[in-house]
Scaffold this motif. Structure first.
Motif, PDB file in Angstrom:
ATOM      1  N   ASP A  35       0.830  -1.210   0.000  1.00 32.61           N
ATOM      2  CA  ASP A  35       0.000   0.000   0.000  1.00 32.61           C
ATOM      3  C   ASP A  35       0.864   1.260   0.000  1.00 32.61           C
ATOM      4  O   ASP A  35       0.568   2.220  -0.708  1.00 32.61           O
ATOM      5  N   ARG A  36       1.918   1.246   0.797  1.00 29.85           N
ATOM      6  CA  ARG A  36       2.819   2.402   0.848  1.00 29.85           C
ATOM      7  C   ARG A  36       3.524   2.585  -0.495  1.00 29.85           C
ATOM      8  O   ARG A  36       3.641   3.698  -1.001  1.00 29.85           O
ATOM      9  N   PHE A  37       3.951   1.488  -1.093  1.00 24.33           N
ATOM     10  CA  PHE A  37       4.610   1.526  -2.392  1.00 24.33           C
ATOM     11  C   PHE A  37       3.693   2.139  -3.446  1.00 24.33           C
ATOM     12  O   PHE A  37       4.086   3.041  -4.187  1.00 24.33           O
ATOM     13  N   LEU A  38       2.446   1.668  -3.495  1.00 24.66           N
ATOM     14  CA  LEU A  38       1.494   2.184  -4.474  1.00 24.66           C
ATOM     15  C   LEU A  38       1.170   3.652  -4.211  1.00 24.66           C
ATOM     16  O   LEU A  38       1.031   4.442  -5.154  1.00 24.66           O
ATOM     17  N   SER A  39       1.071   4.008  -2.955  1.00 21.38           N
ATOM     18  CA  SER A  39       0.807   5.401  -2.596  1.00 21.38           C
ATOM     19  C   SER A  39       1.965   6.304  -3.017  1.00 21.38           C
ATOM     20  O   SER A  39       1.750   7.407  -3.529  1.00 21.38           O
ATOM     21  N   GLU A  40       3.186   5.838  -2.817  1.00 20.75           N
ATOM     22  CA  GLU A  40       4.365   6.616  -3.214  1.00 20.75           C
ATOM     23  C   GLU A  40       4.410   6.795  -4.735  1.00 20.75           C
ATOM     24  O   GLU A  40       4.733   7.879  -5.218  1.00 20.75           O
ATOM     25  N   ILE A  41       4.083   5.759  -5.469  1.00 21.25           N
ATOM     26  CA  ILE A  41       4.072   5.867  -6.929  1.00 21.25           C
ATOM     27  C   ILE A  41       3.008   6.867  -7.372  1.00 21.25           C
ATOM     28  O   ILE A  41       3.259   7.724  -8.214  1.00 21.25           O
ATOM     29  N   ASN A  43       1.742   9.347  -5.635  1.00 20.91           N
ATOM     30  CA  ASN A  43       2.181  10.698  -5.259  1.00 20.91           C
ATOM     31  C   ASN A  43       3.240  11.228  -6.222  1.00 20.91           C
ATOM     32  O   ASN A  43       3.208  12.404  -6.600  1.00 20.91           O
ATOM     33  N   TYR A  44       4.158  10.363  -6.606  1.00 21.13           N
ATOM     34  CA  TYR A  44       5.188  10.781  -7.562  1.00 21.13           C
ATOM     35  C   TYR A  44       4.557  11.127  -8.914  1.00 21.13           C
ATOM     36  O   TYR A  44       4.925  12.117  -9.550  1.00 21.13           O
ATOM     37  N   LYS A  45       3.590  10.337  -9.324  1.00 21.66           N
ATOM     38  CA  LYS A  45       2.882  10.606 -10.575  1.00 21.66           C
ATOM     39  C   LYS A  45       2.196  11.971 -10.496  1.00 21.66           C
ATOM     40  O   LYS A  45       2.255  12.758 -11.441  1.00 21.66           O
ATOM     41  N   HIS A  46       1.565  12.244  -9.375  1.00 19.79           N
ATOM     42  CA  HIS A  46       0.928  13.550  -9.180  1.00 19.79           C
ATOM     43  C   HIS A  46       1.956  14.676  -9.313  1.00 19.79           C
ATOM     44  O   HIS A  46       1.682  15.688  -9.972  1.00 19.79           O
ATOM     45  N   GLU A  47       3.117  14.505  -8.691  1.00 16.09           N
ATOM     46  CA  GLU A  47       4.168  15.528  -8.771  1.00 16.09           C
ATOM     47  C   GLU A  47       4.573  15.784 -10.223  1.00 16.09           C
ATOM     48  O   GLU A  47       4.732  16.942 -10.629  1.00 16.09           O
ATOM     49  N   VAL A  48       4.770  14.721 -10.966  1.00 14.33           N
ATOM     50  CA  VAL A  48       5.172  14.861 -12.369  1.00 14.33           C
ATOM     51  C   VAL A  48       4.076  15.570 -13.165  1.00 14.33           C
ATOM     52  O   VAL A  48       4.365  16.467 -13.969  1.00 14.33           O
ATOM     53  N   LEU A  49       2.834  15.197 -12.944  1.00 14.42           N
ATOM     54  CA  LEU A  49       1.732  15.831 -13.672  1.00 14.42           C
ATOM     55  C   LEU A  49       1.590  17.302 -13.290  1.00 14.42           C
ATOM     56  O   LEU A  49       1.365  18.152 -14.164  1.00 14.42           O
ATOM     57  N   GLN A  59      -6.753  23.546  -9.462  1.00  9.79           N
ATOM     58  CA  GLN A  59      -6.862  22.468 -10.444  1.00  9.79           C
ATOM     59  C   GLN A  59      -6.469  21.134  -9.817  1.00  9.79           C
ATOM     60  O   GLN A  59      -7.123  20.116 -10.058  1.00  9.79           O
ATOM     61  N   GLN A  60      -5.417  21.143  -9.015  1.00  8.53           N
ATOM     62  CA  GLN A  60      -4.976  19.911  -8.365  1.00  8.53           C
ATOM     63  C   GLN A  60      -6.066  19.336  -7.471  1.00  8.53           C
ATOM     64  O   GLN A  60      -6.319  18.128  -7.487  1.00  8.53           O
ATOM     65  N   ARG A  61      -6.706  20.195  -6.686  1.00  8.13           N
ATOM     66  CA  ARG A  61      -7.776  19.747  -5.781  1.00  8.13           C
ATOM     67  C   ARG A  61      -8.941  19.120  -6.552  1.00  8.13           C
ATOM     68  O   ARG A  61      -9.542  18.156  -6.100  1.00  8.13           O
ATOM     69  N   GLU A  62      -9.252  19.660  -7.703  1.00  6.60           N
ATOM     70  CA  GLU A  62     -10.372  19.140  -8.488  1.00  6.60           C
ATOM     71  C   GLU A  62      -9.968  17.951  -9.362  1.00  6.60           C
ATOM     72  O   GLU A  62     -10.735  17.006  -9.529  1.00  6.60           O
ATOM     73  N   PHE A  63      -8.768  18.029  -9.937  1.00  6.41           N
ATOM     74  CA  PHE A  63      -8.337  17.068 -10.945  1.00  6.41           C
ATOM     75  C   PHE A  63      -7.963  15.704 -10.365  1.00  6.41           C
ATOM     76  O   PHE A  63      -8.418  14.665 -10.861  1.00  6.41           O
ATOM     77  N   PHE A  64      -7.141  15.684  -9.315  1.00 11.11           N
ATOM     78  CA  PHE A  64      -6.582  14.408  -8.870  1.00 11.11           C
ATOM     79  C   PHE A  64      -7.604  13.417  -8.318  1.00 11.11           C
ATOM     80  O   PHE A  64      -7.469  12.207  -8.580  1.00 11.11           O
ATOM     81  N   PRO A  65      -8.634  13.829  -7.607  1.00 13.19           N
ATOM     82  CA  PRO A  65      -9.625  12.816  -7.202  1.00 13.19           C
ATOM     83  C   PRO A  65     -10.277  12.144  -8.415  1.00 13.19           C
ATOM     84  O   PRO A  65     -10.485  10.920  -8.419  1.00 13.19           O
ATOM     85  N   ILE A  66     -10.564  12.917  -9.441  1.00 18.76           N
ATOM     86  CA  ILE A  66     -11.186  12.362 -10.650  1.00 18.76           C
ATOM     87  C   ILE A  66     -10.174  11.515 -11.421  1.00 18.76           C
ATOM     88  O   ILE A  66     -10.479  10.415 -11.884  1.00 18.76           O
ATOM     89  N   TYR A  67      -8.953  12.010 -11.541  1.00 20.47           N
ATOM     90  CA  TYR A  67      -7.900  11.289 -12.255  1.00 20.47           C
ATOM     91  C   TYR A  67      -7.615   9.944 -11.570  1.00 20.47           C
ATOM     92  O   TYR A  67      -7.491   8.909 -12.228  1.00 20.47           O
ATOM     93  N   ASP A  68      -7.527   9.964 -10.240  1.00 23.10           N
ATOM     94  CA  ASP A  68      -7.263   8.725  -9.499  1.00 23.10           C
ATOM     95  C   ASP A  68      -8.428   7.749  -9.615  1.00 23.10           C
ATOM     96  O   ASP A  68      -8.225   6.534  -9.671  1.00 23.10           O
ATOM     97  N   PHE A 143       6.166  10.604 -16.929  1.00 22.35           N
ATOM     98  CA  PHE A 143       6.118   9.830 -15.687  1.00 22.35           C
ATOM     99  C   PHE A 143       6.600   8.401 -15.926  1.00 22.35           C
ATOM    100  O   PHE A 143       7.432   7.880 -15.189  1.00 22.35           O
ATOM    101  N   THR A 144       6.077   7.762 -16.972  1.00 20.64           N
ATOM    102  CA  THR A 144       6.453   6.382 -17.273  1.00 20.64           C
ATOM    103  C   THR A 144       7.952   6.271 -17.545  1.00 20.64           C
ATOM    104  O   THR A 144       8.615   5.368 -17.027  1.00 20.64           O
ATOM    105  N   GLN A 145       8.497   7.199 -18.322  1.00 19.56           N
ATOM    106  CA  GLN A 145       9.928   7.178 -18.634  1.00 19.56           C
ATOM    107  C   GLN A 145      10.762   7.333 -17.366  1.00 19.56           C
ATOM    108  O   GLN A 145      11.749   6.624 -17.176  1.00 19.56           O
ATOM    109  N   LYS A 146      10.364   8.255 -16.494  1.00 22.85           N
ATOM    110  CA  LYS A 146      11.102   8.456 -15.244  1.00 22.85           C
ATOM    111  C   LYS A 146      11.034   7.217 -14.365  1.00 22.85           C
ATOM    112  O   LYS A 146      12.030   6.820 -13.762  1.00 22.85           O
ATOM    113  N   LEU A 147       9.870   6.599 -14.299  1.00 18.53           N
ATOM    114  CA  LEU A 147       9.704   5.409 -13.486  1.00 18.53           C
ATOM    115  C   LEU A 147      10.545   4.253 -14.031  1.00 18.53           C
ATOM    116  O   LEU A 147      11.196   3.538 -13.263  1.00 18.53           O
TER     117      LEU A 147
END
Length: 158
Positions: A35-41, A43-49, A59-68, A143-147
Motif C-alpha cells: 500500500d505504501r509503495f502504491l501510494s508513493e508511486i 504521489n510521484y505521478k501527481h508531482e510529475v503531472l 486544479q490539483q484539488r479538483e483534478f486528482f480525485p477524478i484522475y485517481d 512519468f512512465t519514462q522516469k519510473l
C-alpha cells in the motif's frame, strides 16, 4: 484516447509486482508495504503531472480525485481481464462458448478503456485548459519514462 497504452501496461506490472500478499486475511507488513509503495508511486505521478502541466492548486484539488478514480477503474478493467484470461487458460473443462466469451472480453479491453477515458475526458475538460488536456498524455509518458529509468537504475545497482 488521452492515455498511453505503455502507461497502463507499466501500471499493471507495478501493481502486479506490488501485490505480495493477496490472500492474507488480515493486513500484514507486506500489505502495508504494498500500500505504501502504491501510494508513493501515485504521489510521484501527481508531482510529475503538476510540474508538467503546471497545474494550479485549485486544479490539483479538483483534478486528482477524478484522475485517481479513472486510474482505479482502468486498473479494475485490467485486473478483471487478466483474471478471466488466466482462469480460462487453466480450466481444461472450459467450453468453447466460455472460451469465446473470455476472448471477446480480452479483445474488447482497449475499447472499454477507451470508452472510460472518453467519459473522464469530458470531466477533465471542465478542470484543465485545452493545452493542459493536450499535454496530459505527454505528461503521463514523462512519468512512465522516469519510473522506468528509476527501475533500471535500481536493478543495475543490485
Amino acid at each position: 484516447m488521452i492515455f498511453s497504452c505503455p502507461l497502463r501496461v507499466l501500471a499493471a506490472v507495478l501493481i502486479s509486482m506490488a501485490s505480495l500478499s493477496v490472500f492474507a486475511q488480515a493486513p500484514g507488513p507486506k500489505d502495508i508495504d504494498r500500500d505504501r509503495f502504491l501510494s508513493e508511486i501515485r504521489n510521484y505521478k501527481h508531482e510529475v503531472l503538476v510540474k508538467s502541466l503546471e497545474l494550479t492548486k485549485e486544479q490539483q484539488r479538483e483534478f486528482f480525485p477524478i484522475y485517481d478514480e479513472l486510474d482505479n477503474r482502468l486498473q479494475e478493467i485490467n485486473t478483471e481481464t487478466r483474471e478471466l484470461e488466466k482462469r480460462v487458460a487453466v480450466d481444461q473443462t472450459a467450453t468453447d462458448t466460455e472460451i469465446e466469451a473470455a476472448a471477446s472480453m480480452v479483445y474488447s479491453q482497449k475499447q472499454r478503456e477507451g470508452n472510460l477515458e472518453m467519459e473522464y475526458y469530458e470531466k477533465f475538460k471542465s478542470i484543465l485548459t485545452p493545452r493542459q488536456l493536450m499535454g496530459l498524455r505527454g505528461a503521463e509518458k514523462i512519468f512512465t519514462q522516469k519510473l522506468v529509468r528509476h527501475h533500471n537504475r535500481m536493478r543495475n545497482n543490485r
